[in-house]
Design a protein around this motif. Structure first.
Motif, PDB file in Angstrom:
ATOM      1  N   THR A  28       0.834  -1.198   0.000  1.00  0.00           N
ATOM      2  CA  THR A  28       0.000   0.000   0.000  1.00  0.00           C
ATOM      3  C   THR A  28       0.872   1.252   0.000  1.00  0.00           C
ATOM      4  O   THR A  28       0.602   2.212  -0.721  1.00  0.00           O
ATOM      5  CB  THR A  28      -0.951   0.001   1.218  1.00  0.00           C
ATOM      6  N   ASP A  29       1.942   1.232   0.775  1.00  0.00           N
ATOM      7  CA  ASP A  29       2.854   2.383   0.806  1.00  0.00           C
ATOM      8  C   ASP A  29       3.497   2.616  -0.561  1.00  0.00           C
ATOM      9  O   ASP A  29       3.652   3.756  -0.988  1.00  0.00           O
ATOM     10  CB  ASP A  29       3.945   2.195   1.868  1.00  0.00           C
ATOM     11  N   VAL A  34       3.530   6.095  -5.621  1.00  0.00           N
ATOM     12  CA  VAL A  34       3.285   6.397  -7.030  1.00  0.00           C
ATOM     13  C   VAL A  34       2.316   7.574  -7.135  1.00  0.00           C
ATOM     14  O   VAL A  34       2.550   8.529  -7.888  1.00  0.00           O
ATOM     15  CB  VAL A  34       2.746   5.164  -7.797  1.00  0.00           C
ATOM     16  N   ALA A  35       1.238   7.515  -6.385  1.00  0.00           N
ATOM     17  CA  ALA A  35       0.257   8.603  -6.406  1.00  0.00           C
ATOM     18  C   ALA A  35       0.894   9.918  -5.963  1.00  0.00           C
ATOM     19  O   ALA A  35       0.664  10.967  -6.577  1.00  0.00           O
ATOM     20  CB  ALA A  35      -0.927   8.256  -5.505  1.00  0.00           C
ATOM     21  N   GLN A  36       1.714   9.858  -4.934  1.00  0.00           N
ATOM     22  CA  GLN A  36       2.338  11.085  -4.414  1.00  0.00           C
ATOM     23  C   GLN A  36       3.297  11.697  -5.426  1.00  0.00           C
ATOM     24  O   GLN A  36       3.351  12.915  -5.575  1.00  0.00           O
ATOM     25  CB  GLN A  36       3.062  10.795  -3.095  1.00  0.00           C
ATOM     26  N   ILE A  38       3.013  11.612  -8.634  1.00  0.00           N
ATOM     27  CA  ILE A  38       2.178  12.275  -9.637  1.00  0.00           C
ATOM     28  C   ILE A  38       1.649  13.599  -9.108  1.00  0.00           C
ATOM     29  O   ILE A  38       1.720  14.633  -9.792  1.00  0.00           O
ATOM     30  CB  ILE A  38       1.035  11.342 -10.081  1.00  0.00           C
ATOM     31  N   LEU A  39       1.148  13.605  -7.883  1.00  0.00           N
ATOM     32  CA  LEU A  39       0.614  14.835  -7.299  1.00  0.00           C
ATOM     33  C   LEU A  39       1.713  15.873  -7.096  1.00  0.00           C
ATOM     34  O   LEU A  39       1.504  17.066  -7.346  1.00  0.00           O
ATOM     35  CB  LEU A  39      -0.105  14.532  -5.990  1.00  0.00           C
ATOM     36  N   ASN A  40       2.893  15.437  -6.687  1.00  0.00           N
ATOM     37  CA  ASN A  40       4.022  16.359  -6.524  1.00  0.00           C
ATOM     38  C   ASN A  40       4.415  16.970  -7.861  1.00  0.00           C
ATOM     39  O   ASN A  40       4.666  18.181  -7.952  1.00  0.00           O
ATOM     40  CB  ASN A  40       5.232  15.659  -5.910  1.00  0.00           C
ATOM     41  N   ARG A  41       4.485  16.146  -8.895  1.00  0.00           N
ATOM     42  CA  ARG A  41       4.832  16.665 -10.219  1.00  0.00           C
ATOM     43  C   ARG A  41       3.790  17.658 -10.705  1.00  0.00           C
ATOM     44  O   ARG A  41       4.130  18.690 -11.283  1.00  0.00           O
ATOM     45  CB  ARG A  41       4.979  15.525 -11.223  1.00  0.00           C
ATOM     46  N   MET A  42       2.535  17.342 -10.478  1.00  0.00           N
ATOM     47  CA  MET A  42       1.447  18.207 -10.924  1.00  0.00           C
ATOM     48  C   MET A  42       1.567  19.608 -10.313  1.00  0.00           C
ATOM     49  O   MET A  42       1.232  20.602 -10.944  1.00  0.00           O
ATOM     50  CB  MET A  42       0.119  17.567 -10.534  1.00  0.00           C
ATOM     51  N   ARG A  43       2.064  19.676  -9.117  1.00  0.00           N
ATOM     52  CA  ARG A  43       2.192  20.960  -8.409  1.00  0.00           C
ATOM     53  C   ARG A  43       3.477  21.704  -8.770  1.00  0.00           C
ATOM     54  O   ARG A  43       3.648  22.853  -8.399  1.00  0.00           O
ATOM     55  CB  ARG A  43       2.133  20.717  -6.908  1.00  0.00           C
ATOM     56  N   HIS A  44       4.398  21.048  -9.457  1.00  0.00           N
ATOM     57  CA  HIS A  44       5.687  21.645  -9.812  1.00  0.00           C
ATOM     58  C   HIS A  44       5.587  22.316 -11.176  1.00  0.00           C
ATOM     59  O   HIS A  44       5.029  21.738 -12.111  1.00  0.00           O
ATOM     60  CB  HIS A  44       6.763  20.546  -9.828  1.00  0.00           C
TER      61      HIS A  44
END
Length: 93
Positions: A28-29, A34-36, A38-44
């Motif tokens: 699960t971690d 993987v999700a994190q 993507i979200l980090n890249r989206m904010r960069h």
């Protein structure tokens, strides 16, 4: 409101695909990581500003995929239901 709902549904689908095809058999971690990413890249500012654009960035180039599954034919394989549901739950969170 309808467009917002479609945008959310599409983002959820792209995030689920990325988690599933990149990390379905991981912990699960590992899937959350993987999700994190993507979200980090989206904010960069160096990356696209939407989940789907980040996930599929470079898919049009054979050597430029951000995520392997977008270029290697993985999407032609039907997902395994249990793994897909787990990936979707993580994407929803």
């Amino acid at each position: 409101l309808k467009a917002e709902s479609r945008t959310y549904a599409r983002a959820l689908e792209c995030l689920t695909q990325a988690i599933y095809y990149e990390a379905a058999r991981e912990s699960t971690d590992g899937q959350r990581a993987v999700a994190q990413v993507i979200l980090n890249r989206m904010r960069h500012p160096a990356y696209p500003a939407s989940v789907c654009a980040v996930v599929y960035q470079g898919h049009e180039r054979a050597t430029g995929c951000q995520f392997t599954f977008t270029c290697d034919g993985s999407l032609s394989r039907a997902p395994m239901r249990g793994y897909w549901e787990a990936a979707r739950a993580i994407a929803s969170a």
